[in-house]
Design an enzyme around this catalytic site. Structure first.
Site, PDB file in Angstrom:
ATOM      1  N   ARG A  15      37.251  72.901  74.079  1.00 37.85           N
ATOM      2  CA  ARG A  15      38.046  71.780  73.611  1.00 37.85           C
ATOM      3  C   ARG A  15      37.128  70.590  73.323  1.00 37.85           C
ATOM      4  O   ARG A  15      35.967  70.574  73.712  1.00 37.85           O
ATOM      5  CB  ARG A  15      39.087  71.366  74.662  1.00 37.85           C
ATOM      6  CG  ARG A  15      40.114  72.450  75.009  1.00 37.85           C
ATOM      7  CD  ARG A  15      41.037  72.773  73.860  1.00 37.85           C
ATOM      8  NE  ARG A  15      42.043  73.758  74.228  1.00 37.85           N
ATOM      9  CZ  ARG A  15      41.910  75.060  74.048  1.00 37.85           C
ATOM     10  NH1 ARG A  15      40.793  75.551  73.506  1.00 37.85           N
ATOM     11  NH2 ARG A  15      42.885  75.883  74.393  1.00 37.85           N
ATOM     12  N   GLU A  69      42.747  77.337  68.564  1.00 35.51           N
ATOM     13  CA  GLU A  69      42.951  75.963  69.027  1.00 35.51           C
ATOM     14  C   GLU A  69      41.921  74.979  68.478  1.00 35.51           C
ATOM     15  O   GLU A  69      42.201  73.782  68.360  1.00 35.51           O
ATOM     16  CB  GLU A  69      42.928  75.908  70.563  1.00 35.51           C
ATOM     17  CG  GLU A  69      44.106  76.576  71.236  1.00 35.51           C
ATOM     18  CD  GLU A  69      43.881  78.072  71.443  1.00 35.51           C
ATOM     19  OE1 GLU A  69      44.739  78.705  72.075  1.00 35.51           O
ATOM     20  OE2 GLU A  69      42.844  78.587  70.989  1.00 35.51           O
TER      21      GLU A  69
END
Length: 206
Positions: A105, A60
């Site tokens: 993230r 990711e």
């Protein structure tokens, strides 16, 4: 050889961390006794570290963090707020769908930011106090695949537990992670004192 000024800044960071940790515990449990506060200061200023290692999973955050199994050096953040984390930082947070897991993230927006969707059917909205929006770096992944705020929406700032400072992909492929200018400057003394690439390589799981 770490300079005296860098050591001084590093120790101030340890003091700030200890005070914030004491405050966080007082919020959870009520008043912290003087003895408990002194224990926290002693353990974190003279014994503890401001960082820990984390092993990344998934793609990711590519290309910033590539490949499952990358070893990350994460700076602990006991109280995540707009004075400790900034837009552009790569942060570690509790998985909103499974709080036993952690996600890495990039912090894309914080309280007060207006969020406008590319889908005209979605109404714009403003992030409320203590809420933030996180995104994956991998532009090839869609919302559900990326598992970020496009899937689970805004998260609480209190879900952020750390900032990623350094990434080791292999013993010869490693380097600092690009964060906001403010954080890069703040984290410099922490990296200078606590970064041990040999130790990261030795504990690398890939």
């Amino acid at each position: 050889m770490v300079s005296l000024s860098t050591w001084s800044r590093y120790m101030l960071h340890k003091l700030d961390y200890s005070l914030n940790l004491s405050y966080k515990q007082s919020l959870k449990r009520g008043q912290v006794t003087n003895r408990e506060a002194l224990d926290i200061l002693w353990k974190n200023i003279f014994q503890g570290k401001l960082t820990y290692m984390h092993w990344n999973k998934g793609e990711e955050m590519a290309p910033t963090i590539t490949g499952p199994g990358a070893t990350l050096l994460v700076r602990k953040i006991p109280l995540a707020n707009p004075t400790h984390v900034f837009v552009g930082d790569v942060v570690m947070l509790k998985d909103p769908e499974n709080t036993d897991n952690y996600l890495v993230r990039r912090l894309a927006a914080i309280e007060g930011y207006e969020m406008i969707s590319t889908d005209e059917k979605d109404e714009p909205f403003v992030l409320e106090k203590d809420r933030c929006w996180v995104l994956s770096d991998n532009e090839n992944l869609k919302g559900k695949e990326a598992k970020d705020s496009r899937l689970f929406g805004p998260i609480s700032m209190t879900d952020i537990v750390g900032r990623v400072l350094y990434c080791l992909r292999t013993a010869v492929d490693h380097g600092p992670v690009r964060n906001s200018h403010f954080s890069m400057r703040s984290d410099f003394p922490v990296l200078e004192v606590e970064l041990d690439v040999d130790e990261m390589a030795k504990n690398h799981k890939a």
